[in-house]
Scaffold this active site. Structure first.
Site, PDB file in Angstrom:
ATOM      1  N   HIS A  84       0.425  -1.390   0.188  1.00 46.04           N
ATOM      2  CA  HIS A  84      -0.497   0.356  -0.006  1.00 46.04           C
ATOM      3  C   HIS A  84       0.727   1.360  -0.316  1.00 46.04           C
ATOM      4  O   HIS A  84       0.372   1.869  -0.277  1.00 46.04           O
ATOM      5  CB  HIS A  84      -0.950  -0.126   1.117  1.00 46.04           C
ATOM      6  CG  HIS A  84      -0.544   0.394   2.818  1.00 46.04           C
ATOM      7  ND1 HIS A  84      -0.336  -1.048   3.792  1.00 46.04           N
ATOM      8  CD2 HIS A  84      -0.478   0.956   3.052  1.00 46.04           C
ATOM      9  CE1 HIS A  84       0.133   0.166   4.625  1.00 46.04           C
ATOM     10  NE2 HIS A  84       0.083   1.178   4.272  1.00 46.04           N
ATOM     11  N   ASP A 220       1.866  -7.318   2.467  1.00 50.45           N
ATOM     12  CA  ASP A 220       1.139  -5.924   1.970  1.00 50.45           C
ATOM     13  C   ASP A 220       2.563  -5.561   1.752  1.00 50.45           C
ATOM     14  O   ASP A 220       2.964  -4.885   2.957  1.00 50.45           O
ATOM     15  CB  ASP A 220       1.000  -5.345   3.651  1.00 50.45           C
ATOM     16  CG  ASP A 220      -0.107  -4.511   2.718  1.00 50.45           C
ATOM     17  OD1 ASP A 220       0.687  -4.019   1.923  1.00 50.45           O
ATOM     18  OD2 ASP A 220      -0.744  -3.293   3.272  1.00 50.45           O
ATOM     19  N   SER A 646       3.500   2.194   8.429  1.00 51.93           N
ATOM     20  CA  SER A 646       3.610   1.250   7.402  1.00 51.93           C
ATOM     21  C   SER A 646       5.049   0.974   6.869  1.00 51.93           C
ATOM     22  O   SER A 646       5.824   2.001   6.427  1.00 51.93           O
ATOM     23  CB  SER A 646       3.113   2.268   6.133  1.00 51.93           C
ATOM     24  OG  SER A 646       1.439   1.258   7.108  1.00 51.93           O
TER      25      SER A 646
HETATM   26  N1  ARG Z   1      -4.881   0.520   7.276  1.00 53.55           N
HETATM   27  C1  ARG Z   1      -3.501   0.767   7.163  1.00 53.55           C
HETATM   28  C2  ARG Z   1      -2.697   1.859   7.119  1.00 53.55           C
HETATM   29  O1  ARG Z   1      -3.167   2.870   7.474  1.00 53.55           O
HETATM   30  C3  ARG Z   1      -3.533   0.099   5.674  1.00 53.55           C
HETATM   31  C4  ARG Z   1      -3.978   1.005   4.531  1.00 53.55           C
HETATM   32  C5  ARG Z   1      -3.734   0.519   3.086  1.00 53.55           C
HETATM   33  N2  ARG Z   1      -4.475  -0.907   2.833  1.00 53.55           N
HETATM   34  C6  ARG Z   1      -6.434  -0.674   2.341  1.00 53.55           C
HETATM   35  N3  ARG Z   1      -7.198  -1.287   2.540  1.00 53.55           N
HETATM   36  N4  ARG Z   1      -6.509   0.851   2.183  1.00 53.55           N
HETATM   37  O2  ARG Z   1      -2.299   2.727   6.614  1.00 53.55           O
HETATM   38  N1  ASP Z   2      -1.283   1.054   8.246  1.00 52.67           N
HETATM   39  C1  ASP Z   2      -0.748   2.625   8.298  1.00 52.67           C
HETATM   40  C2  ASP Z   2       0.558   3.344   7.398  1.00 52.67           C
HETATM   41  O1  ASP Z   2      -0.093   3.340   6.625  1.00 52.67           O
HETATM   42  C3  ASP Z   2       0.299   1.807   9.846  1.00 52.67           C
HETATM   43  C4  ASP Z   2      -0.865   2.464  11.303  1.00 52.67           C
HETATM   44  O2  ASP Z   2      -1.720   3.422  11.050  1.00 52.67           O
HETATM   45  O3  ASP Z   2      -1.212   1.228  11.693  1.00 52.67           O
HETATM   46  O4  ASP Z   2       1.888   4.039   8.198  1.00 52.67           O
END
Ligand code: ARG
Ligand code: ASP
Length: 720
Positions: A84, A220, A646
């Site tokens: 991502h 990921d 991330s």
């Molecule tokens: N929640 C994670 C972060 O804050 C992963 C986000 C990417 N994945 C998604 N399905 N949008 O970045």
């Molecule tokens: N998914 C998040 C990021 O892109 C990490 C988190 O918020 O825990 O940095």
């Protein structure tokens, strides 16, 4: 007995102990952190993590494109980050014919690696405390705005004068909300090429349904490579550049993790707000989060409807949709978690304790007024904060026509302020900059989003702070009018509108209904919202600085760490499951079996590539299975992370890579505001799954050969 005594001493001197979270500055780990880390099982010294004179772990951990983290995992500059995090780049190389988002991408040689003009990674060379220099002469100033100007001037001066090499930069950031300043010498590399990415059905498996959720089964990750000039220095893209030789790279361990193993996460957490007063948390839960969630909810429903029906639109909106959906869901989880964990109540009892201590220590004249002042300003600022969120979310973030209109508004201002030349310079840049936006623009999607979100703006934002043009309208008619007449709906029309002499262009802009609306929303924001908002926000900033200073002073034994500020931090903890609710217990690890359990053929979130199914059926896991023959996919631990972490490496007790951080669990998404050690967990991809996908799924064995793989026999596990 001796051991018991030592444990007792440790426990007494750190009453809240290591499970309390925290994101620590890597150059300041000696002392309390080092002791804690060792007591959790770490076998390295803190100099192995951060050192200026010899290479250390920090030399393998750059910030990735401003918002994520990455790590170097080979002597040839191979870079690992999340899928991502590389998503925008993978998308930018994708078309309906070569859809790397859908099918994955693997460069089988250096020649096949794909350059990315706007991508950069930044390493930290050294960290220095410069509080004295930055606060020099500042304390005497009483006016808050003047104080801010003086601090900024000291920052600018030091930034210019600080000794550094030609290819390095200097960055200064505040810690503890204005009570401390740190200087970072950095090195940025700009020739970063895409090396590999799994298909989204692995790299984004579970998509938005599983996002922020445990149990998780997402691979990921993506791979890039840093290129440098012949002297191994940063350089713009050139085909003559060569793979970068890092000062340090992380060996990759296929030892695996077990319950209670030490882990640390090294990276660039973006922003946390752990020391807010209860009034601020109430505002987030009751006012700001609900408004933002509702806006994005509408926008996402519209986009989703189009994306499910049209593959081209799906590619165009994939990256935008993912990032809007990401925080939409995070805010929902955050609000739930704050309520369930009684964050406001806990803050209120802390505030009582704060007052008791201030009284006991004769500090009431200094700190006694803080909380009532906070309370008053948070009350006064709420309508302005809401109006600001409506403006930012709808005009700047979710509606593309209005966001283009906003940039034209800035252009018109440049003309009024600085004349024709300024206008022309800015116009050229703007037109160039908008090419990328229009490449992924679909008028119908945007129109749908406009109808839904502008209606919310007109009916739900604080009425006295909303312009008449959108109050109580027929929103369908308004949308039809704008999307049939405005030139902002296509790149060609926009370029035509921009054609000619500045004065004529500006005159023509006033006839464009899309522009007229954007201008009225922007002018309303800058005339009626921002002045009051900014004034009160500055007062809050000053109160927060004093409140932070007071907390450090009145709670000298507390484990207080500086809020995240996009600088390099270390967080550490143990591999551990958790209990999200009564009678429910989550394990710390998931397996490929779980991917197959979730498999829904043809589904856009839960499809699984045939080859992965075949590998599962034949149990062809190579050396990557655990001792029971199962292939681990994700695991969780008690590391305190946030957005920006991330792509951060999860590192074992010896300094090897064991996983790749990418998310947090649903019940713990409130950790940016209130960290609850019982349920806050970070989610990582197991390094073995990453290697398995590269090796067995993609057949890119040459990349594995480039890495230093640490095999089970090679590190003796310390007895626990
Ligand atoms: N929640 C994670 C972060 O804050 C992963 C986000 C990417 N994945 C998604 N399905 N949008 O970045
Ligand atoms: N998914 C998040 C990021 O892109 C990490 C988190 O918020 O825990 O940095």
């Amino acid at each position: 007995m001796k051991k018991l005594l030592r444990a007792l001493v440790l426990f007494v001197s750190f009453p809240i102990f290591a499970q309390q979270g925290g994101m620590w500055v890597p150059s300041l780990l000696k002392g309390m952190n080092e002791k804690e880390m060792k007591s959790l099982g770490m076998k390295m010294s803190v100099a192995d993590i951060y050192d200026v004179n010899t290479s250390s772990l920090k030399d393998a951990v750059p910030q990735f494109n401003g918002g994520c983290t990455a790590e170097v995992i080979s002597s040839k500059g191979l870079l690992l980050t999340n899928h991502h995090c590389g998503y925008g780049e993978i998308q930018s190389h994708s078309t309906v014919e070569h859809d790397y988002l859908q099918d994955g991408f693997w460069a089988m040689s250096l020649e096949e690696e794909l350059p990315n003009p706007d991508l950069e990674v930044t390493f930290i060379v050294s960290i220095h405390d410069v509080t004295k220099e930055i606060l020099n002469g500042v304390d005497a100033i009483t006016n808050e705005a003047e104080k801010k100007t003086a601090v900024q001037k000291n920052i600018n001066d030091l930034q210019k004068s600080y000794k550094r090499e030609d290819w390095q930069s200097v960055m200064i950031r505040t810690f503890f909300e204005g009570n401390q300043y740190m200087l970072f010498v950095t090195e940025s590399f700009e020739d970063i090429r895409l090396v590999g990415a799994p298909p989204s059905s692995i790299g984004k498996f579970g998509s938005d349904t599983d996002n922020w959720v445990w149990p998780r089964h997402t691979g990921d990750f993506s791979l890039f490579r840093i290129y440098a000039d012949k002297n191994n220095r940063p350089a713009k893209y050139s085909k003559d550049n060569v793979p970068y030789t890092p000062k340090h790279f992380l060996p990759v361990s296929i030892n695996g993790v077990e319950q209670n193993d030490f882990t640390m996460v090294y990276g660039y957490p973006g922003r946390t707000q752990e020391y807010l007063p209860s009034f601020a948390v109430e505002q987030i839960v009751n006012d700001l989060n609900p408004a933002k969630i509702e806006i994005r909810d509408k926008a996402l429903k519209v986009a989703d409807g189009f994306m499910r029906q049209d593959q081209a639109i799906k590619i165009q909106y994939a990256s935008k949709f993912a990032s809007i959906a990401n925080y939409w869901k995070k805010w929902i989880g955050e609000s739930q978690g704050l309520k369930k964990s009684n964050a406001v109540g806990i803050k209120k009892s802390f505030e009582q304790e704060f007052l008791d201590r201030a009284k006991k220590q004769n500090k009431m004249s200094e700190y006694g007024n803080l909380l009532p002042q906070f309370e008053k300003i948070y009350k006064d600022i709420t309508p302005y904060a809401l109006a600001r969120d409506y403006f930012q979310e709808i005009v700047l973030r979710n509606n593309e026509l209005l966001s283009v209109g906003f940039r034209l508004y800035q252009l018109e201002n440049a003309f009024n302020k600085s004349g024709e030349q300024a206008f022309n310079d800015r116009k050229e840049n703007l037109i160039k900059g908008l090419e990328a936006l229009y490449k992924d623009y679909n008028k119908d999607v945007d129109h749908g989003i406009f109808n839904e979100t502008v209606k919310l703006y007109g009916t739900k934002a604080p009425a006295n702070l909303t312009p008449a043009l959108i109050k109580d309208k027929d929103y369908i008619a308004l949308g039809n009018d704008i999307y049939s007449k405005s030139a902002l709906t296509s790149y060609d029309k926009l370029k035509k509108l921009m054609n000619g002499k500045a004065a004529d262009v500006v005159k023509n802009m006033q006839k464009d209904p899309g522009y007229v609306l954007a201008k009225s929303l922007a002018a309303n924001y800058f005339d009626n919202v921002a002045p009051s908002y900014d004034k009160m926000a500055l007062e809050l900033e000053s109160l927060q600085r004093t409140y932070m200073k007071a907390q450090l002073e009145l709670f000298p034994d507390a484990r207080i760490f500086p809020d995240a500020n996009s600088t390099l931090r270390v967080t550490y903890g143990k591999v551990n499951g958790y209990q999200p609710s009564d009678a429910v217990t989550y394990n710390h690890v998931t397996y490929l079996d779980g991917v197959i359990e979730k498999y829904v053929p043809g589904d856009y979130e839960f499809d699984v590539p045939q080859k992965l199914i075949d590998l599962y059926n034949t149990k062809d896991f190579g050396p990557y299975a655990d001792k029971n023959g199962k292939l681990p996919v994700n695991f969780i631990a008690t590391n305190h992370t946030t957005g920006g972490n991330s792509g951060s490496p999860a590192i074992d007790a010896h300094g090897n890579l064991i996983g790749l951080n990418f998310d947090r669990v649903w019940e713990g998404t409130m950790s940016d505001i209130h960290y609850d050690p019982a349920i806050c967990r970070n989610i990582m991809v197991d390094a073995r799954y990453i290697l398995f996908v590269i090796d067995k799924y993609a057949g890119a064995k040459h990349l594995i050969d480039e890495m230093k793989i640490v095999k089970p026999k090679e590190t003796k596990k310390a007895k626990r």
